[in-house]
Design a protein around this motif. Structure first.
Motif, PDB file in Angstrom:
ATOM      1  N   LYS A  16       0.903  -1.279   0.038  1.00  0.00           N
ATOM      2  CA  LYS A  16       0.568  -0.086   0.708  1.00  0.00           C
ATOM      3  C   LYS A  16       0.841   1.266   0.040  1.00  0.00           C
ATOM      4  O   LYS A  16       1.926   1.433   0.392  1.00  0.00           O
ATOM      5  N   LYS A  17       0.071   2.296  -0.529  1.00  0.00           N
ATOM      6  CA  LYS A  17       1.074   3.726  -0.330  1.00  0.00           C
ATOM      7  C   LYS A  17       0.295   4.507  -0.314  1.00  0.00           C
ATOM      8  O   LYS A  17      -0.993   4.486  -0.988  1.00  0.00           O
ATOM      9  N   GLN A  18       0.658   5.306   1.380  1.00  0.00           N
ATOM     10  CA  GLN A  18      -1.237   6.570   1.820  1.00  0.00           C
ATOM     11  C   GLN A  18      -0.031   8.396   0.864  1.00  0.00           C
ATOM     12  O   GLN A  18       1.043   7.852   0.965  1.00  0.00           O
ATOM     13  N   LEU A  19      -1.457   8.353  -0.040  1.00  0.00           N
ATOM     14  CA  LEU A  19      -1.009   9.223  -0.993  1.00  0.00           C
ATOM     15  C   LEU A  19      -2.143  10.245  -0.012  1.00  0.00           C
ATOM     16  O   LEU A  19      -3.451  10.014  -0.074  1.00  0.00           O
ATOM     17  N   GLN A  20      -1.696  11.724  -0.683  1.00  0.00           N
ATOM     18  CA  GLN A  20      -2.653  12.591  -0.706  1.00  0.00           C
ATOM     19  C   GLN A  20      -3.694  12.802  -1.219  1.00  0.00           C
ATOM     20  O   GLN A  20      -2.955  12.593  -2.982  1.00  0.00           O
ATOM     21  N   GLN A  21      -4.850  13.310  -1.575  1.00  0.00           N
ATOM     22  CA  GLN A  21      -5.587  13.302  -2.634  1.00  0.00           C
ATOM     23  C   GLN A  21      -5.850  14.864  -3.433  1.00  0.00           C
ATOM     24  O   GLN A  21      -5.413  15.645  -2.350  1.00  0.00           O
ATOM     25  N   ASP A  23      -7.852  16.681  -3.378  1.00  0.00           N
ATOM     26  CA  ASP A  23      -8.457  17.759  -1.926  1.00  0.00           C
ATOM     27  C   ASP A  23      -8.401  17.883  -0.804  1.00  0.00           C
ATOM     28  O   ASP A  23      -8.149  18.236   0.427  1.00  0.00           O
ATOM     29  N   GLY A  24      -6.686  17.083  -0.435  1.00  0.00           N
ATOM     30  CA  GLY A  24      -5.418  17.376   0.721  1.00  0.00           C
ATOM     31  C   GLY A  24      -6.284  16.276   1.733  1.00  0.00           C
ATOM     32  O   GLY A  24      -5.443  16.134   2.727  1.00  0.00           O
ATOM     33  N   ASN A  25      -7.408  15.524   0.876  1.00  0.00           N
ATOM     34  CA  ASN A  25      -7.233  14.111   2.355  1.00  0.00           C
ATOM     35  C   ASN A  25      -5.945  13.119   2.621  1.00  0.00           C
ATOM     36  O   ASN A  25      -5.637  12.538   1.455  1.00  0.00           O
ATOM     37  N   PRO A  26      -4.780  12.990   3.541  1.00  0.00           N
ATOM     38  CA  PRO A  26      -4.052  12.362   3.901  1.00  0.00           C
ATOM     39  C   PRO A  26      -3.931  10.827   4.085  1.00  0.00           C
ATOM     40  O   PRO A  26      -3.536  10.000   3.675  1.00  0.00           O
ATOM     41  N   ASN A  27      -5.331  10.290   4.146  1.00  0.00           N
ATOM     42  CA  ASN A  27      -6.213   8.936   4.818  1.00  0.00           C
ATOM     43  C   ASN A  27      -6.545   8.050   3.620  1.00  0.00           C
ATOM     44  O   ASN A  27      -6.095   6.654   3.891  1.00  0.00           O
ATOM     45  N   VAL A  28      -6.518   8.400   2.085  1.00  0.00           N
ATOM     46  CA  VAL A  28      -6.698   7.939   0.934  1.00  0.00           C
ATOM     47  C   VAL A  28      -5.008   6.571   0.824  1.00  0.00           C
ATOM     48  O   VAL A  28      -4.180   6.957   0.804  1.00  0.00           O
ATOM     49  N   GLU A  29      -5.701   5.607   0.330  1.00  0.00           N
ATOM     50  CA  GLU A  29      -4.173   4.533   0.525  1.00  0.00           C
ATOM     51  C   GLU A  29      -4.172   4.005  -0.761  1.00  0.00           C
ATOM     52  O   GLU A  29      -5.420   3.143  -1.149  1.00  0.00           O
ATOM     53  N   ILE A  30      -3.114   3.969  -1.488  1.00  0.00           N
ATOM     54  CA  ILE A  30      -3.743   3.774  -3.137  1.00  0.00           C
ATOM     55  C   ILE A  30      -2.938   2.026  -2.931  1.00  0.00           C
ATOM     56  O   ILE A  30      -1.919   1.953  -3.064  1.00  0.00           O
ATOM     57  N   ASN A 102      -2.564   7.715 -11.707  1.00  0.00           N
ATOM     58  CA  ASN A 102      -2.647   8.118 -10.303  1.00  0.00           C
ATOM     59  C   ASN A 102      -1.935   8.989  -9.665  1.00  0.00           C
ATOM     60  O   ASN A 102      -1.615   9.402  -8.427  1.00  0.00           O
ATOM     61  N   ARG A 103      -1.658   9.780 -10.542  1.00  0.00           N
ATOM     62  CA  ARG A 103      -0.498  10.922 -10.394  1.00  0.00           C
ATOM     63  C   ARG A 103      -1.225  12.239  -9.704  1.00  0.00           C
ATOM     64  O   ARG A 103      -0.914  13.109  -9.325  1.00  0.00           O
ATOM     65  N   SER A 104      -3.195  12.465 -10.068  1.00  0.00           N
ATOM     66  CA  SER A 104      -3.713  13.408  -8.915  1.00  0.00           C
ATOM     67  C   SER A 104      -3.344  13.361  -7.301  1.00  0.00           C
ATOM     68  O   SER A 104      -3.657  13.723  -6.378  1.00  0.00           O
ATOM     69  N   TYR A 105      -3.044  11.560  -7.333  1.00  0.00           N
ATOM     70  CA  TYR A 105      -2.628  11.467  -5.749  1.00  0.00           C
ATOM     71  C   TYR A 105      -0.537  11.130  -5.125  1.00  0.00           C
ATOM     72  O   TYR A 105      -0.488  11.105  -4.319  1.00  0.00           O
ATOM     73  N   GLY A 106      -0.472  12.307  -6.284  1.00  0.00           N
ATOM     74  CA  GLY A 106       0.794  12.762  -6.513  1.00  0.00           C
ATOM     75  C   GLY A 106       2.198  11.629  -6.870  1.00  0.00           C
ATOM     76  O   GLY A 106       3.250  11.315  -6.401  1.00  0.00           O
TER      77      GLY A 106
END
Length: 439
Positions: A16-21, A23-30, A102-106
């Motif tokens: 898993k990789k935790q990335l920022q959405q 909208d600024g939500n840091p809890n989404v996991e890719i 998935n570049r929108s997630y950094g």
């Protein structure tokens, strides 16, 4: 904090990789797809390659595995029929598409890797360099050397491939040939060859023979005094590396007429700290084994120059300058110069426990040498050392610890200094109560 660290560690194991959405939500996991991860590192593959076993790995990971002496596929334990690594373009393209999606997630898109250079390609280039050198084709040789330079910059793997296939030997032969023809006429190709050789050390026996030839050494000395900064830096670096490996080259360099003046000028008019260190190392190799050239350096004012440098220099330069001075003061002429310089004793005492363990060892060795060999009956050096706090410094050195040889010299110095303490000591030992041993 502990639970967060454990969570991240568990997520990594699970791919898993935790990335920022956006909208600024840091809890989404890719979740990284399993077939995008290297079976060895479990990280996203940047340069996927497939082995004869059919398993795909990241090139860096599998090369590290093979270089450690493993001859099996890590995933299947199957003995590899071939060590060829075939680029898996399909997987690499899929990984790149996934990164873009998935570049929108950094997630950054992995760059398309360059295909590593092969031993056959290196051999072909070297053959062409040999032919171009033999025919005196400077322009053709420069283009070929430039190709090697590009390969070397691309990856560490390319550098290893270039080195193990004899490039150092071929380039050294080319350097010797063009230097023999004319250093001034072929200065540009000579500089380019030498710049590449500096990262290929140690060379093999033939390479050392070519680069250490009288003609090649004369060319490097000429580079060191020509006023062209890049050539001067390259030449001093090459000389340092060359002399560190072969005493014959040290002796050959010592025979060059103006080498002492050139090296003194490099110290007196520094180009950069790195070149100063390289020049000091070249001088160190020369004076460590040649009494005749040691005397020449003394006559040219090296002792005074080194002491001036030591007043305010960074650690690397200080260590090397003290090492050279220690060798210089091994002769009567060098010690006489040191005795007559007002900075000698204060500087040496100051460097004890102030710079590094190496500087401390050299400083103690120099003090011991000067005190033991002083011919004046009134003990001028010992008195001066007492007056600038040598006794307290040496006592502290024994307390914090030092090497056996340094310990013996320190103990002997304390015995010599103790004879004059009652009349001449003027530094309170409390001045050193907060002194710490250098790391």
């Amino acid at each position: 904090m502990i639970s967060t660290w454990r969570r991240r560690k568990a997520d990594r194991r699970a791919g898993k990789k935790q990335l920022q959405q956006p909208d600024g939500n840091p809890n989404v996991e890719i979740m990284i797809p399993n077939h995008f991860r290297c079976p060895i590192s479990l990280d996203l593959m940047k340069d996927p390659v497939t082995l004869s076993s059919g398993i795909t790995y990241d090139r860096e990971s599998i090369e590290t595995w093979m270089e450690a002496g493993n001859y099996t596929c890590p995933a299947t334990n199957q003995v590899l029929r071939s060590f060829d690594q075939i680029p898996n373009h399909a997987i690499r393209k899929m990984i790149q598409d996934w990164c873009v999606k998935n570049r929108s997630y950094g997630i950054e898109r992995i760059p398309t890797p360059r295909i590593p250079v092969s031993p056959i390609e290196v051999s072909e280039i070297l053959s062409k360099i040999t032919v171009a050198t033999g025919s005196g084709d400077e322009m053709g040789c420069r283009k070929l050397v430039a190709k090697i330079k590009i390969w070397g910059k691309e990856s560490e793997r390319n550098r290893r491939c270039i080195i193990v296939n004899g490039t150092g030997r071929v380039l050294s032969a080319a350097f010797d040939a063009f230097a023999t023809a004319s250093s001034e006429k072929h200065a540009e190709i000579l500089e380019e060859i030498l710049a590449e050789l500096t990262w290929m050390f140690p060379l093999d026996a033939q390479g050392h023979s070519y680069l250490g030839s009288p003609t090649s050494l004369h060319c490097m000395v000429w580079f060191s005094k020509c006023g062209h900064l890049s050539r001067m830096r390259t030449a001093t670096l090459a000389l340092k590396q060359l002399l560190s490996l072969d005493q014959q080259h040290v002796d050959a360099l010592a025979e060059i007429e103006d080498v002492v003046e050139v090296l003194i000028k490099l110290i007196k008019e520094p180009i950069c700290p790195t070149s100063t260190k390289d020049s000091l190392m070249v001088i160190f190799y020369l004076v460590s084994s040649n009494e005749k050239i040691k005397s020449k350096f003394v006559q040219k004012g090296l002792v005074s120059l080194l002491l001036d440098i030591l007043v305010d220099s960074e650690r690397g330069i200080c260590e090397k300058a003290l090492g050279v001075l220690d060798e210089i003061c091994g002769c009567d002429q060098g010690r006489e110069e040191a005795y007559h310089h007002a900075l000698t004793i204060p500087v040496l005492v100051k460097k004890i426990l102030r710079v590094s363990d190496m500087s401390t060892e050299f400083s103690v060795s120099l003090l011991w040498n000067l005190c033991k060999n002083e011919k004046r009956e009134e003990g001028g050096v010992l008195v001066e050392a007492l007056q600038v706090g040598a006794f307290q410094k040496l006592l502290l050195l024994l307390q914090v610890g030092c090497g056996e040889k340094t310990k013996q010299k320190t103990t002997e110095l304390l015995k010599l200094l103790n004879f004059y303490r009652g009349d001449f000591e003027c530094i309170d030992s409390m001045d050193f109560k907060n002194l710490r041993r250098p790391s």
